[in-house]
Design an enzyme around this catalytic site. Sequence first.
Site, PDB file in Angstrom:
ATOM      1  N   SER A 176       0.740  -1.333   0.038  1.00  0.00           N
ATOM      2  CA  SER A 176      -0.016   0.071  -0.155  1.00  0.00           C
ATOM      3  C   SER A 176       0.524   1.434  -0.046  1.00  0.00           C
ATOM      4  O   SER A 176       0.759   2.039  -0.633  1.00  0.00           O
ATOM      5  CB  SER A 176      -1.034  -0.232   1.208  1.00  0.00           C
ATOM      6  OG  SER A 176      -0.013  -0.559   2.730  1.00  0.00           O
ATOM      7  N   GLY A 180      -6.312  -6.776  -0.870  1.00  0.00           N
ATOM      8  CA  GLY A 180      -6.421  -5.310   0.573  1.00  0.00           C
ATOM      9  C   GLY A 180      -5.141  -4.188   0.863  1.00  0.00           C
ATOM     10  O   GLY A 180      -4.745  -3.911  -0.372  1.00  0.00           O
ATOM     11  N   GLU A 181      -5.604  -3.742   1.460  1.00  0.00           N
ATOM     12  CA  GLU A 181      -4.920  -2.521   2.106  1.00  0.00           C
ATOM     13  C   GLU A 181      -4.846  -1.068   0.806  1.00  0.00           C
ATOM     14  O   GLU A 181      -4.351  -0.417   0.942  1.00  0.00           O
ATOM     15  CB  GLU A 181      -3.261  -2.729   1.833  1.00  0.00           C
ATOM     16  CG  GLU A 181      -2.580  -3.794   2.918  1.00  0.00           C
ATOM     17  CD  GLU A 181      -1.638  -3.975   2.891  1.00  0.00           C
ATOM     18  OE1 GLU A 181      -0.268  -3.564   2.401  1.00  0.00           O
ATOM     19  OE2 GLU A 181      -0.555  -5.347   2.891  1.00  0.00           O
ATOM     20  N   GLY A 182      -6.333  -1.369   0.699  1.00  0.00           N
ATOM     21  CA  GLY A 182      -5.998  -0.022  -0.499  1.00  0.00           C
ATOM     22  C   GLY A 182      -5.484  -0.223  -1.605  1.00  0.00           C
ATOM     23  O   GLY A 182      -5.607   0.148  -2.602  1.00  0.00           O
TER      24      GLY A 182
END
Length: 354
Positions: free
Chosen positions: A95, A317-319
């Site tokens: 990220s 995930g994590e943006g």
Amino acid sequence: MNPTIPKSPGRDEAITEAALHRLDRLAKPAGSLGLLEGLAARLCTIQGTLEPKTSPRRVVIFAADHGVVAEGVSAWPSSVTEIMIRAISRGGAASTVLAESCRAELVLVDVGSCSDPMAPHPGYEVRRVGPGTRNLAEGPAMSPDEFHEALAIGADQARRARDAGMRVVAAGEMGIGNTTSGSCLACLLADVPIDKAVGRGAGADDTTLERKRRVVESATARARRRLDDDPAGAIAEVAGFEIAAMAGFFAESRRLGLTIVLDGMIATAGALIAEVLEPGTADSMIAAHLSQEPAHAKMLAKLGLEPLLSNWRLRLGEGTGALLAIPLLDAAAAMISRMDTLEDLGILPPEPAE
């Protein structure tokens, strides 16, 4: 012919029509930039202008632990949440690398991990609701008061983003076990059947997957019994602190007029919560990608969103998916704001075919 543009009820549809008209008059064959034109019109509709802005931008990563990990539903121990919090903060996580590459600010907010907090430093905050949620296989993951506290933490981050001049925002998450919560919310809020709701998360084997499926089915059935009379309480039964914080972040971002880039399955679980509590929140969203988690497509469909990146097989995930999509927003905004029109170049558009 322009690509289909999702309408945003409650927005000024005149802006959408004006954007479509401008796209057709740009110095290119109508529709020749395909889905980029649809993205440009979506940006214009969300922002209410034919000159949309895509910077400054910020991704806020909410981190928390999940008590349900005790049921053996994850391939990874809860200790990995702490390790990744430190990696994100240090700048070595996916990220942070992607945020730097697309010139997005990154803020990490610990809303409920079990680890010892790090020393305060810029871009990192500790706003813990508790040391991880309780085991949702045994009872409610959190109380209604804890749920509303997590919502408020997310909403505060949206206001801070607005006050810092952000135009585009995204939310990411870090929390081992959170695909179990996400699967429960997919069943509860998007009517995803259990066989489509439960995926392997970060690499669950067949035995772990079957345990996860049983937990999700039981917990969702328990939450569904109170959904009609007490939606917030039902959601609190199975949510995570980071998922609730994302919901508060999304709802407040929409109220503040920010453009939201939606990440993967867990972020979409937060978006479903926001849409239940604040109908219309999805009108301000652009879905970044389609996750490999099997529930994600139906979750996006429930929100009326189509992903920009459909076949990238993302599941981190994590943006990270949102960060990968942000350069496409830049391109769409530049196209509709800065390209010459046919009239500018003295070109007559072709007559419509009979």
